[in-house]
Design an enzyme around this catalytic site. Structure first.
Site, PDB file in Angstrom:
ATOM      1  N   TYR A  70       8.098  10.374   0.077  1.00 28.38           N
ATOM      2  CA  TYR A  70       8.197  10.663   1.508  1.00 28.38           C
ATOM      3  C   TYR A  70       9.667  10.779   1.906  1.00 28.38           C
ATOM      4  CZ  TYR A  70       7.761  10.291   6.546  1.00 28.38           C
ATOM      5  OH  TYR A  70       7.847  10.538   7.892  1.00 28.38           O
ATOM      6  N   ASP A  71      10.464   9.818   1.437  1.00 28.19           N
ATOM      7  CA  ASP A  71      11.888   9.814   1.786  1.00 28.19           C
ATOM      8  C   ASP A  71      12.564  11.099   1.311  1.00 28.19           C
ATOM      9  OD1 ASP A  71      11.535   7.398   2.943  1.00 28.19           O
ATOM     10  OD2 ASP A  71      12.406   6.219   1.313  1.00 28.19           O
ATOM     11  N   GLU A 147      20.459  -9.155   4.590  1.00 26.99           N
ATOM     12  CA  GLU A 147      19.196  -9.912   4.546  1.00 26.99           C
ATOM     13  C   GLU A 147      18.084  -9.039   3.971  1.00 26.99           C
ATOM     14  OE1 GLU A 147      19.180 -10.754   8.766  1.00 26.99           O
ATOM     15  OE2 GLU A 147      17.627  -9.266   9.092  1.00 26.99           O
ATOM     16  N   LYS A 149      14.987  -6.698   3.413  1.00 29.62           N
ATOM     17  CA  LYS A 149      14.230  -5.741   4.219  1.00 29.62           C
ATOM     18  C   LYS A 149      12.768  -5.966   3.868  1.00 29.62           C
ATOM     19  CE  LYS A 149      13.957  -0.742   5.014  1.00 29.62           C
ATOM     20  NZ  LYS A 149      12.678  -0.857   5.594  1.00 29.62           N
ATOM     21  N   ASP A 151       8.920  -5.500   3.715  1.00 28.53           N
ATOM     22  CA  ASP A 151       8.116  -4.278   3.719  1.00 28.53           C
ATOM     23  C   ASP A 151       6.777  -4.547   4.393  1.00 28.53           C
ATOM     24  OD1 ASP A 151       7.450  -1.722   3.228  1.00 28.53           O
ATOM     25  OD2 ASP A 151       7.060  -1.971   1.091  1.00 28.53           O
ATOM     26  N   ARG A 170       5.393  -1.119  16.957  1.00 26.94           N
ATOM     27  CA  ARG A 170       6.474  -0.269  17.429  1.00 26.94           C
ATOM     28  C   ARG A 170       5.955   0.991  18.131  1.00 26.94           C
ATOM     29  NH1 ARG A 170      11.208   0.914  13.772  1.00 26.94           N
ATOM     30  NH2 ARG A 170       9.618   1.544  12.286  1.00 26.94           N
ATOM     31  N   GLU A 206       8.732  -8.506  11.162  1.00 26.93           N
ATOM     32  CA  GLU A 206       7.876  -7.694  10.314  1.00 26.93           C
ATOM     33  C   GLU A 206       6.658  -8.534   9.912  1.00 26.93           C
ATOM     34  OE1 GLU A 206       9.480  -4.818  10.038  1.00 26.93           O
ATOM     35  OE2 GLU A 206       8.566  -3.770   8.350  1.00 26.93           O
ATOM     36  N   TYR A 258      13.573 -11.044  12.544  1.00 29.73           N
ATOM     37  CA  TYR A 258      14.944 -10.676  12.170  1.00 29.73           C
ATOM     38  C   TYR A 258      15.777 -10.128  13.322  1.00 29.73           C
ATOM     39  CZ  TYR A 258      12.325  -6.330  11.744  1.00 29.73           C
ATOM     40  OH  TYR A 258      11.492  -5.277  11.979  1.00 29.73           O
ATOM     41  N   LYS A 322      23.821  -5.613   8.387  1.00 29.19           N
ATOM     42  CA  LYS A 322      24.088  -5.452   9.810  1.00 29.19           C
ATOM     43  C   LYS A 322      25.350  -6.179  10.237  1.00 29.19           C
ATOM     44  CE  LYS A 322      19.439  -6.847  10.499  1.00 29.19           C
ATOM     45  NZ  LYS A 322      18.353  -7.656  11.048  1.00 29.19           N
ATOM     46  N   LYS A 346      17.754   0.737   0.148  1.00 29.76           N
ATOM     47  CA  LYS A 346      16.434   0.545  -0.478  1.00 29.76           C
ATOM     48  C   LYS A 346      16.540   0.519  -1.997  1.00 29.76           C
ATOM     49  CE  LYS A 346      12.877   2.270   1.765  1.00 29.76           C
ATOM     50  NZ  LYS A 346      11.981   3.210   2.433  1.00 29.76           N
ATOM     51  N   CYS A 444     -23.221  12.687 -12.109  1.00 26.51           N
ATOM     52  CA  CYS A 444     -22.639  11.369 -12.383  1.00 26.51           C
ATOM     53  C   CYS A 444     -22.334  11.255 -13.874  1.00 26.51           C
ATOM     54  CB  CYS A 444     -23.609  10.267 -11.956  1.00 26.51           C
ATOM     55  SG  CYS A 444     -23.081   8.646 -12.541  1.00 26.51           S
ATOM     56  N   CYS A 447     -25.002   8.370 -15.302  1.00 29.90           N
ATOM     57  CA  CYS A 447     -26.464   8.531 -15.332  1.00 29.90           C
ATOM     58  C   CYS A 447     -26.902   9.995 -15.256  1.00 29.90           C
ATOM     59  CB  CYS A 447     -27.107   7.745 -14.185  1.00 29.90           C
ATOM     60  SG  CYS A 447     -26.780   8.471 -12.567  1.00 29.90           S
ATOM     61  N   CYS A 462     -22.126   8.729  -6.621  1.00 31.41           N
ATOM     62  CA  CYS A 462     -23.367   8.934  -7.366  1.00 31.41           C
ATOM     63  C   CYS A 462     -24.504   8.465  -6.454  1.00 31.41           C
ATOM     64  CB  CYS A 462     -23.326   8.114  -8.658  1.00 31.41           C
ATOM     65  SG  CYS A 462     -24.947   7.887  -9.376  1.00 31.41           S
ATOM     66  N   CYS A 467     -28.482   3.998 -10.939  1.00 31.02           N
ATOM     67  CA  CYS A 467     -27.486   4.401 -11.944  1.00 31.02           C
ATOM     68  C   CYS A 467     -27.056   3.158 -12.731  1.00 31.02           C
ATOM     69  CB  CYS A 467     -26.286   5.018 -11.251  1.00 31.02           C
ATOM     70  SG  CYS A 467     -24.867   5.223 -12.339  1.00 31.02           S
TER      71      CYS A 467
HETATM   72  S1  IVH Z   1      16.753  -4.710  11.754  1.00 32.39           S
HETATM   73  C1  IVH Z   1      17.595  -1.184  15.172  1.00 32.39           C
HETATM   74  N1  IVH Z   1      16.101  -6.240   9.767  1.00 32.39           N
HETATM   75  O1  IVH Z   1      12.865  -1.872   8.561  1.00 32.39           O
HETATM   76  C2  IVH Z   1      16.596  -1.636  14.165  1.00 32.39           C
HETATM   77  N2  IVH Z   1      14.726  -4.358  10.189  1.00 32.39           N
HETATM   78  O2  IVH Z   1      14.493   0.545   8.431  1.00 32.39           O
HETATM   79  C3  IVH Z   1      16.888  -3.000  13.670  1.00 32.39           C
HETATM   80  N3  IVH Z   1      12.814  -4.182   8.666  1.00 32.39           N
HETATM   81  O3  IVH Z   1      12.530  -0.854  11.894  1.00 32.39           O
HETATM   82  C4  IVH Z   1      15.993  -3.409  12.585  1.00 32.39           C
HETATM   83  N4  IVH Z   1      13.228  -5.987   7.492  1.00 32.39           N
HETATM   84  O4  IVH Z   1      10.687  -2.274  10.754  1.00 32.39           O
HETATM   85  C5  IVH Z   1      15.773  -5.134  10.456  1.00 32.39           C
HETATM   86  N5  IVH Z   1      15.644  -7.734   8.047  1.00 32.39           N
HETATM   87  C6  IVH Z   1      15.325  -6.642   8.737  1.00 32.39           C
HETATM   88  C7  IVH Z   1      14.203  -5.869   8.427  1.00 32.39           C
HETATM   89  C8  IVH Z   1      13.943  -4.722   9.172  1.00 32.39           C
HETATM   90  C9  IVH Z   1      12.398  -4.968   7.675  1.00 32.39           C
HETATM   91  C10 IVH Z   1      12.135  -2.944   9.074  1.00 32.39           C
HETATM   92  C11 IVH Z   1      11.993  -2.744  10.537  1.00 32.39           C
HETATM   93  C12 IVH Z   1      12.954  -1.665  10.872  1.00 32.39           C
HETATM   94  C13 IVH Z   1      13.037  -0.913   9.580  1.00 32.39           C
HETATM   95  C14 IVH Z   1      14.406  -0.341   9.466  1.00 32.39           C
END
Ligand code: IVH
Length: 753
Positions: A70-71, A147, A149, A151, A170, A206, A258, A322, A346, A444, A447, A462, A467
């Protein structure tokens, strides 16, 4: 993926601009040089493709491509639009944030928009990010926080004077779905903040599904013949948008906070000071975070996190970098789409190439046909992979996967191996497009019975309920641990019993004779291997014992759609036989109640049903303001599915057969009020490690029989941790929280008391 990849900015599109778009595009493409025409064509293709994947990801929680893929599509479109600015379209997926809010939920406007982050897979880009902010704030130290991320699914919670007012997804960044009721079922989301709470505290985080819980949930779904979730993130998203909070409550969801949105009475100067504040308020946050003020420091933290993150209970897909000081963030500001003060790095999922030898088609317990890739075995993320799911026919077509192809395998979401793509340059000349229907000769594969496309599951099914493949899976399920526990009847024995015509349906097990079983050949005609007298006697003994197992076990073992272990236990508490579940007034009341509420009809009657359900102990008053609001033990979807099953031909046949076999599983029917009087009522246990003389199922059964509850993870709501040999990290957490830890001996003493 977090939602960054399906990302960004909150620009709004006017309906007029949307209408004009095709005309503008046509005009642009007329007078364009040919490479620009090509680019316009490709951009249009990419936008359609990305929109399709956004729909699958956000609205159906069922993506069919990996995050990386996707990315890649997304980045190609961003680059094209940057290279040919005239191609930029206001409705391009690059111009908006995330998914559409779902219709079924009320909408909530975020006080501060929920934006997303730029993301990258390149360390060089992280270095460029830090160089850029250093250029923008020259001669200043710029500490940044690194920190995990997480998922999962981004949510925003609003606390007013310490009370949870609402929770929202969101959505499109400005408007999200109101998921308050579902969020309240997540144990780590407090309804009330601890200590002196700010007047307004909008906090973001998250929601994730615990990795182990995810595997268990998929296992249960496999057993129940339901489609599997591709990864924990989709499972979390699918759970949060479930309309039945009763089901959400059973899902192993957690949250990591976060960041903040709108806040009042909070005096924070930097992000690193948010962690202790979150802790004080009782809001979970990542235990691991780093501070750095150089590229080297940032990359070291990113690498260190990569070494640790696989042990976290939740899935992570990167690191967020950040700027720490809010004042510096303010001066850095935003680009059109995202903050300049943060970037998401990522991690690459491990991918390897291997050859696809063949495509097998498996038949599940409910008849669904699943194509499976047979691969030259290869090691991915530490384990050998010889098979990978291909999901369904559409997936094979979309990726144009052919037998003989070299394919790229990835452990999507660190759990299920998946075929990501074909290496077209290595395709053998003779490889032909895969035709699912033709491959199985339109019938199938087990069967030979008729097959039909089932639109609900995007799959072929099936149609023959007899079966052998379906019967085998059902026999295996009936005999499995946690069901009737007939240890000697596993996959191979089930296979052979069905193959030799000794079991045409699972309940046929109860008519087997020791002599028949003893002669069962588990090998082949050339190399026979009989089950033998001893094993046969053991099996018959276990089958006889199964007749007297309690109702909860039977309800689970019969593989009734939507009845997992927990629901079976709940039902058994309120019904004394299978017949009474089949004809349950309580379940009908649940349906009636929800139907009336949905159509807002007959409030007197609604109240009457609600009162009746509460009196029976099958419902509790909900905490919502609605005076007739109740939370029922099982939700309407489950209630409907159970009643439908027993009304169907297969359901009726099972009831009849049980009667004929004189199997009458009984429960010691315990009403809601009596549950409260039981010794372990209201107590929550967590099990870890191996107990010396009791299986987990046995321990769970004993706890539940005394009104207690078993949970998968330790939290402050846990009362006891029952620990055996080689316990997991739960012990440490229990010690930290001062929770009482029992060994088997102490547990037995407690039961005896
Ligand atoms: S900070 C202005 N911190 O990843 C947005 N986001 O790619 C600030 N996410 O929209 C987001 N872990 O859904 C932040 N430690 C983390 C995160 C985090 C997961 C998600 C979140 C965000 C997306 C950003």
């Amino acid at each position: 993926m977090g939602e960054s990849a399906r990302s960004v900015s909150g620009k709004h599109r006017s309906p007029a601009s949307l209408l004009l778009l095709p005309i503008v595009r046509a005009l642009i493409s007329c007078g364009m040089p040919s490479d620009e025409k090509q680019a316009a064509k490709r951009a249009a293709q990419l936008r359609d493709e990305i929109r399709k994947h956004d729909r699958l990801y956000y609205e159906k929680s069922a993506p069919i491509i990996s995050d990386r893929e996707y990315d890649r599509l997304y980045k190609e479109l961003v680059d094209l639009e940057a290279q040919f600015p005239d191609l930029g379209a206001p409705d391009s997926p690059t111009q908006r944030v995330g998914g559409k809010p779902l219709k079924a939920f009320a909408q909530i406007e975020h006080r501060v928009p929920m934006l997303s982050l730029d993301n990258t897979y390149s360390e060089d880009e992280v270095a460029r990010f830090y160089a850029r902010i250093t250029r923008l704030l020259p001669d200043e130290k710029i500490p940044v926080v690194i920190e995990p991320k997480v998922d999962g699914v981004a949510v925003s919670l609003l606390y007013e004077n310490g009370w949870l007012r609402h929770a929202a997804t969101r959505g499109d960044g400005s408007l999200g779905d109101d998921i308050t009721q579902n969020a309240k079922t997540i144990r780590s989301i407090p309804e009330r903040l601890r200590s002196a709470a700010p007047g307004i505290f909008e906090v973001r985080g998250e929601v994730y599904m615990d990795k182990r819980g995810f595997e268990k949930l998929n296992e249960e779904r496999r057993e129940a013949g339901l489609p599997l979730f591709a990864n924990p993130r989709n499972a979390a998203a699918g759970s949060l948008k479930h309309l039945d909070p009763g089901i959400v409550a059973k899902r192993p969801l957690g949250i990591v906070f976060y960041g903040t949105g709108a806040v009042e009475d909070v005096d924070l100067e930097k992000h690193s000071a948010l962690f202790p504040l979150l802790k004080k308020l009782g809001l979970p946050h990542s235990e691991r975070w780093w501070l750095a003020d150089s590229v080297e420091g940032i990359l070291n933290a990113i690498h260190e996190l990569d070494g640790l993150r696989h042990d976290f209970p939740y899935q992570t897909d990167g690191a967020v970098v950040k700027v720490d000081a809010f004042e510096q963030r303010e001066r850095l500001g935003f680009t059109a789409k995202s903050p300049r003060w943060a970037i998401a790095y990522k991690y690459e999922a491990e991918r390897v190439e291997t050859r696809l030898r063949d495509i097998l088609v498996q038949v599940g317990r409910t008849g669904i046909l699943t194509p499976v890739a047979v691969l030259d075995p290869v090691v991915v993320s530490g384990s050998t992979v010889g098979r990978a799911t291909l999901h369904n026919e559409d997936e094979i077509k979309r990726k144009d996967i052919r037998i003989g192809d070299t394919v790229v395998i990835e452990k999507a979401g660190e759990v299920i191996p998946a075929v990501v793509e074909v290496v077209k340059s290595k395709r053998p000349r003779h490889a032909v497009p895969f035709d699912f229907f033709k491959h199985i000769h339109g019938k199938c594969p087990v069967c030979g019975g008729p097959i039909r496309r089932d639109p609900q599951f995007v799959a072929w099914r099936c149609e023959n309920v007899q079966c052998p493949a379906q019967t085998t899976r059902r026999v295996e399920f009936l005999a499995a641990r946690g069901a009737l526990d007939i240890e000697s009847v596993g996959g191979i024995v089930a296979d052979k019993l069905v193959e030799r015509g000794l079991a045409r349906e699972p309940l046929d097990l109860f008519e087997l004779k020791t002599e028949q079983l003893a002669k069962l050949n588990l090998g082949t005609a050339e190399a026979p291997r009989m089950l033998g007298e001893k094993n046969a006697a053991k099996a018959v003994h276990a089958i006889e014992r199964a007749r007297t197992l309690p109702l909860a076990r039977w309800l689970f073992a019969l593989a009734i759609p939507e009845i997992g272990k927990t629901t079976a236990t709940q039902l058994a508490r309120f019904h004394d036989s299978i017949e009474s579940v089949a004809d349950s007034q309580l379940l009908r009341d649940v349906l009636d109640y929800h139907e009336k509420r949905e159509h807002k009809s007959g409030s007197c009657r609604t109240k009457e049903i609600a009162d009746r359900l509460i009196k029976a102990g099958f419902a509790k008053r909900s905490k919502s303001k609605d005076k007739n609001g109740i939370v029922t033990e099982v939700g309407p979807v489950v209630a409907q599915s159970i009643l439908n099953f027993f009304a169907s031909a297969s359901g009726r046949k099972i009831l009849q057969r049980l009667k004929q076999l004189e199997i009458q599983p009984k429960s010691e029917k315990v009403s809601g009020k009596k549950v409260a009087a039981l010794a372990l009522a209201g107590k929550t246990f967590v099990l870890t490690g191996t107990l010396p003389s009791m299986t987990r199922e046995e321990a769970t059964g004993k706890i539940e029989a005394l009104g207690g509850h078993v949970s998968g993870s330790v939290s402050k709501k846990t009362d006891y941790v029952l620990a055996g040999a080689e316990p997991g990290s739960k012990i440490g957490k229990a010690k930290q929280l001062g929770i009482r830890i029992l060994d088997e001996m102490e547990f037995r003493q407690m039961l005896a008391r």
